[in-house]
Design an enzyme around this catalytic site. Structure first.
Site, PDB file in Angstrom:
ATOM      1  N   TYR A  41      -5.634  -9.455  10.145  1.00 44.03           N
ATOM      2  CA  TYR A  41      -6.666  -9.080   9.013  1.00 44.03           C
ATOM      3  C   TYR A  41      -8.099  -9.782   9.360  1.00 44.03           C
ATOM      4  CZ  TYR A  41      -2.562  -8.777   5.832  1.00 44.03           C
ATOM      5  OH  TYR A  41      -1.258  -8.313   5.185  1.00 44.03           O
ATOM      6  N   HIS A  58      -6.227   0.972   2.333  1.00 45.64           N
ATOM      7  CA  HIS A  58      -4.881   1.507   3.304  1.00 45.64           C
ATOM      8  C   HIS A  58      -4.872   3.012   3.147  1.00 45.64           C
ATOM      9  CE1 HIS A  58      -3.139  -1.840   5.260  1.00 45.64           C
ATOM     10  NE2 HIS A  58      -3.116  -2.709   4.251  1.00 45.64           N
ATOM     11  N   GLU A 116      -4.428  -3.972   9.577  1.00 44.49           N
ATOM     12  CA  GLU A 116      -5.038  -4.728   8.634  1.00 44.49           C
ATOM     13  C   GLU A 116      -6.278  -5.265   8.834  1.00 44.49           C
ATOM     14  OE1 GLU A 116      -3.753  -5.084   5.808  1.00 44.49           O
ATOM     15  OE2 GLU A 116      -1.659  -4.871   5.943  1.00 44.49           O
ATOM     16  N   ASP A 174       7.674 -10.913  10.405  1.00 46.27           N
ATOM     17  CA  ASP A 174       7.831 -11.935   8.964  1.00 46.27           C
ATOM     18  C   ASP A 174       7.417 -13.469   9.345  1.00 46.27           C
ATOM     19  OD1 ASP A 174       8.218  -9.759   7.404  1.00 46.27           O
ATOM     20  OD2 ASP A 174      10.257 -10.102   7.136  1.00 46.27           O
ATOM     21  N   GLU A 191       0.690  -1.087  -0.033  1.00 48.37           N
ATOM     22  CA  GLU A 191      -0.006   0.028   0.014  1.00 48.37           C
ATOM     23  C   GLU A 191       1.033   1.328   0.189  1.00 48.37           C
ATOM     24  OE1 GLU A 191       0.159  -1.158   4.284  1.00 48.37           O
ATOM     25  OE2 GLU A 191       0.021  -2.212   2.454  1.00 48.37           O
ATOM     26  N   HIS A 225      -8.150  -3.263  -1.471  1.00 48.85           N
ATOM     27  CA  HIS A 225      -7.607  -3.387  -0.169  1.00 48.85           C
ATOM     28  C   HIS A 225      -6.334  -2.504  -0.078  1.00 48.85           C
ATOM     29  CE1 HIS A 225      -6.111  -5.726   3.572  1.00 48.85           C
ATOM     30  NE2 HIS A 225      -5.053  -5.349   3.020  1.00 48.85           N
ATOM     31  N   GLU A 226      -5.696  -2.308  -1.225  1.00 51.63           N
ATOM     32  CA  GLU A 226      -4.591  -1.274  -0.968  1.00 51.63           C
ATOM     33  C   GLU A 226      -5.052   0.069  -0.853  1.00 51.63           C
ATOM     34  OE1 GLU A 226      -1.983  -3.041  -0.078  1.00 51.63           O
ATOM     35  OE2 GLU A 226      -2.829  -4.707  -0.925  1.00 51.63           O
TER      36      GLU A 226
END
Length: 616
Positions: A399, A315, A334, A391, A287, A311-312
């Site tokens: 989410y 953001h 998220e 990560d 994003e 979705h992006e």
């Protein structure tokens, strides 16, 4: 030391960076960037200031007035998660709140992927791009690499003249370089004289809004473009077929922006441009403000890839405008964005599409909670990540559980009241980084008594899925689940039952089949619908995962081909995991290790690390 963030060396008692000016020289043959960064702090530091670095060479730290050296040191051994601490000492005499750092990246930068010409679409020129989320900006330039330290920046990118650059910022101009431009005169020895070479150009950018460092982004290569709206240009490698396909897929972007503005207020970032990256890009989308990065796998030919763009886009309000203070509160990014995405999809497409999206997410949430059953801490919305690589624990939980929490509040107070709350929330915290406590305090202030109706502590600090979470309901959703259930008895859907299905319907169906089938069942399903050949990777990978788990070896060639042609972690994770999970799968494990050894250099460094952890 008073830590600001469990993933940063930044000290909460230190001043924070407010502005950074970067002069960057791109040396493609050595896969390095040589740079000068000029930092402005919120106030004058005393004693020592701590910055984050990873795989950087720090040549000098200089005071801003006479360029005299400032003492600095680097921690003796890198932290496996945070990298190397840069400590800068400031004199006790005259105070100043700015300084220079002269530095170079290394080819092992975890944020950068350098692609040689054969690894690009056109095969003519090299390419480099960034991926800074979650904590990788520190491998491009030294910084306080935490969302709590928002920065404005300017950047001069000195690149070969046959290439062009884009950034998550406003483009100022492209022009020939001059020798005394910016901070080029204090680049590392040998590169200051090359700065003004006739074979190079400078691209200048400016980001005048404060953003978290993980949203710093650029790409350099042979780029072309297509305009698809008054606020949107699509960029990609200069391949007409790729640009045309992307322009067709994302032609409805302006309508999504308009619907987003109706829901969440005026779009705050001027432009909403899209960059389609090479297949190695490790995410579906990133994003980055003003320049969203996308994987080419979202170009599906039927405009359904626009849901990733939704979705992006979401953001832009929830994540970029209001950001989690650190990764322990990642759901604030998220969860809110997943909720906002589905509202945009519902407005632009229809309610059924939003419900299918929610249904896929519901199945994903249950699967991810099961995955973390031995470490339930990471099924919480607000969790402890001290000593944990973000990560390594990346999942759908922030989410989908975050979405469920917000959807639960909407159901409690009604959509009109919740819409008003979101507008107030965005207005109150725009361009800030906040934590869960701040959100809950604001929620209880705006919706008095909400804690009596919803167990807010259970939702944010409890493990697993709360009992008042809700599976979506629609006729289409129920029909797909029923057909998936009937497959247990050997019934494959008839052609008339799936005639209108697109990728999302097939994805939901496949995700709800039993995880292990008879090989003959997998073969029969593919014989009817050729799912192993689908152009939609969501469908193809869901089917191939099923084939691996069922040890249907006919499809292993397609598995290998897929792992070698895409680098998106959403596809790498399930396929590599399916190959190595369980006993009695030595052939599959050998296949996984061989494919990774052959494909490794085509994956982004973040994806390389994820696959290595799976194989280990």
């Amino acid at each position: 030391m008073a830590p600001l963030d469990p993933h940063s060396f930044a000290d909460s008692r230190n001043p924070r960076t407010t502005d950074v000016s970067l002069s960057l020289y791109f040396d493609f043959p050595s896969a390095t960037i040589h740079g000068v960064a000029f930092f402005i702090l919120s106030f004058s530091p005393t004693g020592q200031l701590s910055f984050d670095t990873r795989s950087l060479t720090i040549h000098q730290v200089l005071d801003p007035f006479n360029l005299s050296p400032l003492p600095f040191s680097l921690s003796s051994s890198p932290d496996p998660i945070k990298g190397t601490q840069l400590s800068i000492s400031f004199p006790n005499g005259p105070r100043f709140n700015s300084f220079f750092i002269v530095f170079s990246t290394s080819p092992s930068s975890t944020a950068l992927q350098w692609l040689s010409p054969p690894q690009t679409f056109n095969k003519k020129h090299p390419f480099v791009y960034t991926q800074c989320q979650s904590i990788h900006a520190r491998s491009i330039f030294p910084c306080q690499d935490t969302p709590a330290a928002r920065i404005r920046y300017t950047a001069l990118l000195n690149i070969p003249q046959e290439l062009s650059a884009v950034m998550s910022a406003s483009h100022v101009e492209r022009r020939p370089p001059v020798s005394d431009e910016g901070h080029s005169h204090i680049l590392p020895y040998g590169f200051n004289s090359l700065w003004s070479s006739e074979t190079r150009v400078v691209e200048q950018f400016h980001m005048n809004h404060p953003i978290p460092p993980y949203l710093f982004a650029f790409a350099v290569g042979e780029l072309g473009s297509r305009e698809v709206g008054p606020r949107t240009t699509i960029y990609a490698e200069a391949v007409d077929s790729l640009l045309d396909a992307a322009a067709k897929e994302f032609a409805g972007t302006e309508e999504m922006i308009i619907q987003g503005e109706k829901l969440f207020g005026k779009y705050p970032w001027e432009r909403f441009d899209l960059l389609v990256l090479p297949p190695s890009f490790p995410y579906g989308g990133m994003e980055n403000p003003m320049m969203v990065f996308l994987t080419p796998t979202v170009i599906k030919g039927d405009a359904s890839g626009a849901q990733v763009v939704a979705h992006e886009l979401a953001h832009s309000w929830t994540g970029n405008l209001i950001t989690n203070r650190n990764n322990e509160h990642f759901w604030l990014n998220e969860g809110f964005t997943t909720y906002a995405e589905r509202r945009i999809v519902e407005a632009v497409l229809d309610k059924d599409k939003a419900i299918l999206n929610t249904g896929i997410g519901w199945k994903g949430l249950k699967d991810q909670v099961e995955k973390f059953k031995d470490n339930l801490e990471f099924t919480k919305l607000k969790n402890c990540q001290e000593g944990v690589d973000p990560d390594a624990i990346y999942s759908e939980i922030p989410y989908e559980k975050g979405f469920q929490f917000l959807w639960r509040i909407e159901r409690q107070i009604g959509r009109p009241a919740f819409d008003a709350f979101i507008l107030d929330y965005i207005d109150e915290f725009k361009f800030q980084s906040i934590d869960t406590k701040t959100f809950l305090h604001f929620l209880k202030f705006k919706v008095p008594g909400i804690e009596k109706d919803i167990d807010l502590v259970l939702w944010t600090e409890g493990t697993g899925i709360p009992p008042d979470a809700c599976e979506p309901v629609s006729d289409l959703y129920t029909k797909i689940l029923l057909l998936a259930d009937e497959f247990k008895f050997g019934r494959i859907p008839r052609e008339d039952e799936v005639a209108d299905w697109k990728g999302q319907e097939w994805e939901l169906y496949l995700e709800n089949l039993p995880r292990v089938l008879e090989a003959s069942q997998v073969l029969a399903l593919d014989e009817h619908y050729r799912l192993s050949e689908s152009k939609d990777y969501e469908v193809k990978v869901a089917f191939l995962q099923l084939a691996i788990l069922s040890q249907c070896k006919k499809f292993y060639g397609e598995v290998e081909k897929t792992l070698k042609e895409v680098g998106r972690m959403k596809y790498l994770r399930p396929l590599y995991t399916a190959l190595v999970q369980g006993d009695g799968k030595e052939e599959e494990k050998i296949l996984a290790k061989r494919v990774f050894s052959e494909a490794r250099e085509c994956y982004h460094p973040i994806a390389q690390g994820v696959v290595e952890s799976i194989l280990a």
